[in-house]
Write a protein that holds these residues in place. Structure first.
Motif, PDB file in Angstrom:
ATOM      1  N   TYR A  96       0.836  -1.206   0.000  1.00  0.00           N
ATOM      2  CA  TYR A  96       0.000   0.000   0.000  1.00  0.00           C
ATOM      3  C   TYR A  96       0.868   1.253   0.000  1.00  0.00           C
ATOM      4  O   TYR A  96       0.694   2.160  -0.832  1.00  0.00           O
ATOM      5  CB  TYR A  96      -0.911  -0.017   1.231  1.00  0.00           C
ATOM      6  CG  TYR A  96      -1.962   1.069   1.266  1.00  0.00           C
ATOM      7  CD1 TYR A  96      -3.182   0.903   0.633  1.00  0.00           C
ATOM      8  CD2 TYR A  96      -1.738   2.251   1.954  1.00  0.00           C
ATOM      9  CE1 TYR A  96      -4.158   1.886   0.677  1.00  0.00           C
ATOM     10  CE2 TYR A  96      -2.703   3.249   2.000  1.00  0.00           C
ATOM     11  CZ  TYR A  96      -3.914   3.058   1.355  1.00  0.00           C
ATOM     12  OH  TYR A  96      -4.863   4.043   1.405  1.00  0.00           O
ATOM     13  N   VAL A  97       1.822   1.297   0.907  1.00  0.00           N
ATOM     14  CA  VAL A  97       2.681   2.489   1.019  1.00  0.00           C
ATOM     15  C   VAL A  97       3.566   2.621  -0.226  1.00  0.00           C
ATOM     16  O   VAL A  97       3.789   3.732  -0.717  1.00  0.00           O
ATOM     17  CB  VAL A  97       3.547   2.409   2.289  1.00  0.00           C
ATOM     18  CG1 VAL A  97       4.427   3.645   2.417  1.00  0.00           C
ATOM     19  CG2 VAL A  97       2.659   2.265   3.519  1.00  0.00           C
ATOM     20  N   ALA A 159      -9.833  -0.704  11.769  1.00  0.00           N
ATOM     21  CA  ALA A 159      -9.682   0.714  11.473  1.00  0.00           C
ATOM     22  C   ALA A 159      -8.259   1.172  11.771  1.00  0.00           C
ATOM     23  O   ALA A 159      -7.647   1.930  11.005  1.00  0.00           O
ATOM     24  CB  ALA A 159     -10.677   1.531  12.303  1.00  0.00           C
ATOM     25  N   SER A 160      -7.741   0.698  12.871  1.00  0.00           N
ATOM     26  CA  SER A 160      -6.377   1.065  13.237  1.00  0.00           C
ATOM     27  C   SER A 160      -5.369   0.583  12.205  1.00  0.00           C
ATOM     28  O   SER A 160      -4.454   1.320  11.818  1.00  0.00           O
ATOM     29  CB  SER A 160      -6.047   0.463  14.616  1.00  0.00           C
ATOM     30  OG  SER A 160      -4.701   0.707  14.940  1.00  0.00           O
ATOM     31  N   ALA A 165      -1.354   2.222   7.717  1.00  0.00           N
ATOM     32  CA  ALA A 165      -0.834   2.207   6.350  1.00  0.00           C
ATOM     33  C   ALA A 165      -1.192   3.491   5.617  1.00  0.00           C
ATOM     34  O   ALA A 165      -0.350   4.088   4.931  1.00  0.00           O
ATOM     35  CB  ALA A 165      -1.388   1.003   5.593  1.00  0.00           C
ATOM     36  N   HIS A 166      -2.428   3.931   5.816  1.00  0.00           N
ATOM     37  CA  HIS A 166      -2.870   5.151   5.153  1.00  0.00           C
ATOM     38  C   HIS A 166      -2.039   6.348   5.637  1.00  0.00           C
ATOM     39  O   HIS A 166      -1.648   7.203   4.839  1.00  0.00           O
ATOM     40  CB  HIS A 166      -4.353   5.385   5.444  1.00  0.00           C
ATOM     41  CG  HIS A 166      -5.016   6.373   4.536  1.00  0.00           C
ATOM     42  ND1 HIS A 166      -5.001   6.251   3.163  1.00  0.00           N
ATOM     43  CD2 HIS A 166      -5.699   7.515   4.802  1.00  0.00           C
ATOM     44  CE1 HIS A 166      -5.652   7.278   2.628  1.00  0.00           C
ATOM     45  NE2 HIS A 166      -6.076   8.060   3.600  1.00  0.00           N
TER      46      HIS A 166
ATOM     47  N   SER B 160       5.420   4.621  13.521  1.00  0.00           N
ATOM     48  CA  SER B 160       4.141   3.918  13.472  1.00  0.00           C
ATOM     49  C   SER B 160       3.069   4.674  14.251  1.00  0.00           C
ATOM     50  O   SER B 160       1.935   4.842  13.787  1.00  0.00           O
ATOM     51  CB  SER B 160       4.316   2.511  14.037  1.00  0.00           C
ATOM     52  OG  SER B 160       3.069   1.850  14.103  1.00  0.00           O
ATOM     53  N   ALA B 161       3.447   5.167  15.424  1.00  0.00           N
ATOM     54  CA  ALA B 161       2.471   5.862  16.261  1.00  0.00           C
ATOM     55  C   ALA B 161       2.007   7.164  15.614  1.00  0.00           C
ATOM     56  O   ALA B 161       0.827   7.525  15.691  1.00  0.00           O
ATOM     57  CB  ALA B 161       3.068   6.143  17.633  1.00  0.00           C
TER      58      ALA B 161
END
Lengths: 205, 205
Positions: A96-97, A159-160, A165-166, B160-161
């Motif tokens: 995705y990224v 959702a997390s 990734a988004h 990541s956070a």
DNA sequence: GCATCAATCTGAACAATGTTCACATTCAAG
DNA sequence: CTTGAATGTGAACATTGTTCAGATTGATGC
């Protein structure tokens, strides 16, 4: 680069020609470099012609976005499955990224609410379809049922996982790594050397 | 709403007046509703006047972005600290996403590479400053040293956070919840009822 | 073949926008 | 004061999206 010259008065397939032209322009010059007139000239047609095939600029860009989502979905679907849930989720996120990094202009497009008709059924369908594989991988990792996106469930873990990734994708195309990494090519450096570590830290085995 | 009428030929403080005008326009009409001429008219000044204070539209919008980042930083700084690392990180993330949801136009602005001069030192400074509290909370949660953002370190857990909150914020302002939640006000519904669960799932105690 | 109608394309409009520039006005420093 | 720098005006100009009357073509029915 070249405006194909036309012998006939009618183009033949102007609709798809415009979509491809728009996609090329956005790929090379970004969304902000796109103009409807440019796409028309690229297709070898007058400025008024596109209006017969699309509902304005928004209509054309929505069609482009559908194409982009379909390709994104195809790429994620083509990624190998290891059978190990964590590995597979990381692979999906990496894909995705990477897609965003490799197609910054097009990825920006599909996030631009102002340029796209987000209510278009085709667009909604394509955007859901593109993420099914990712959603399945995330569900497997968290030991949940694979979500039926049409039922519009919104599980916290899912959702997390989507958001991470988004968010990474957005950070890359917004050039945030360039603010942190003093390397010649911050984006690809981030992708190649740091992203795997980030994903591993996020979803360990 | 009203164009303040001016008695003197000179405005007095046109620079900040333009910044505030731009911010108001973006808040009410979104980034796509903003035009430089509109901001000039709002400040009661001719279309050519802004060029004496800003380097084009990009210059003005960069100044607005700096203001936005400063306010975001102030809001995150004002959030209460519980002493429990997980709780504090969730609070920071909640504040970040809420800021985006409450200021969709302005949040979109600070992510628009094409509209802002991302190399502007003030902008870079403000964007870093805004995230220090968040970074500290994340570092505490993962048991790491609070990062010196000027050293430009990029730890996996930290990245990541940041990405998760950033991704959630983008999902909200891109209207993705509206694709999933069939409620009258998808954004605020997401914020109020689902977001806490998402954050709890992401960073449990 | 041919007439007719819808589809498609042209090219000239039009308003709006960002930007520039010669000029006007004012401020401020000597 | 006076003189130069700062600030604002208003009229350009090129570009953009969009519309529209008319031109051209394709397709359908006869």
């Amino acid at each position: 680069m070249s405006s194909p010259e036309r012998d006939k008065y009618h183009h033949g397939d102007l609709k798809t020609a415009l979509i491809k032209a728009a996609e090329n322009i956005i790929r090379e010059e970004g969304v902000e470099g796109f103009t409807l007139r440019k796409a028309a000239k690229f297709a070898g047609v007058s400025p008024g012609a596109p209006s017969h095939h699309f509902n304005g600029t928004k209509g054309l860009l929505t069609a482009v976005a559908v194409r982009v989502f379909k390709r994104l979905g195809a790429e994620l679907n083509a990624l190998p499955l290891s059978g190990r849930a964590a590995q597979d989720l990381r692979t999906q996120a990496f894909g995705y990224v990477t897609f965003a990094a490799n197609n910054p202009g097009l990825f920006r497009l599909i996030c631009r609410v102002d340029l796209i008709d987000f209510k278009d059924p085709e667009f909604i369908q394509a955007s859901f379809q593109a993420l099914t594989q990712y959603a399945h991988a995330a569900a497997a990792y968290f030991g949940q049922e694979p979500p039926d996106l049409h039922k519009r469930a919104f599980r916290p873990h899912m959702a997390s996982a989507m958001a991470t990734a988004h968010g990474l994708a957005h950070m890359v195309i917004e050039g945030r790594p360039a603010l942190l990494l003093e390397t010649p090519d911050p984006a690809s450096t981030f992708i190649e050397t740091l992203l795997p570590a980030v994903l591993l830290a996020t979803w360990p085995d």
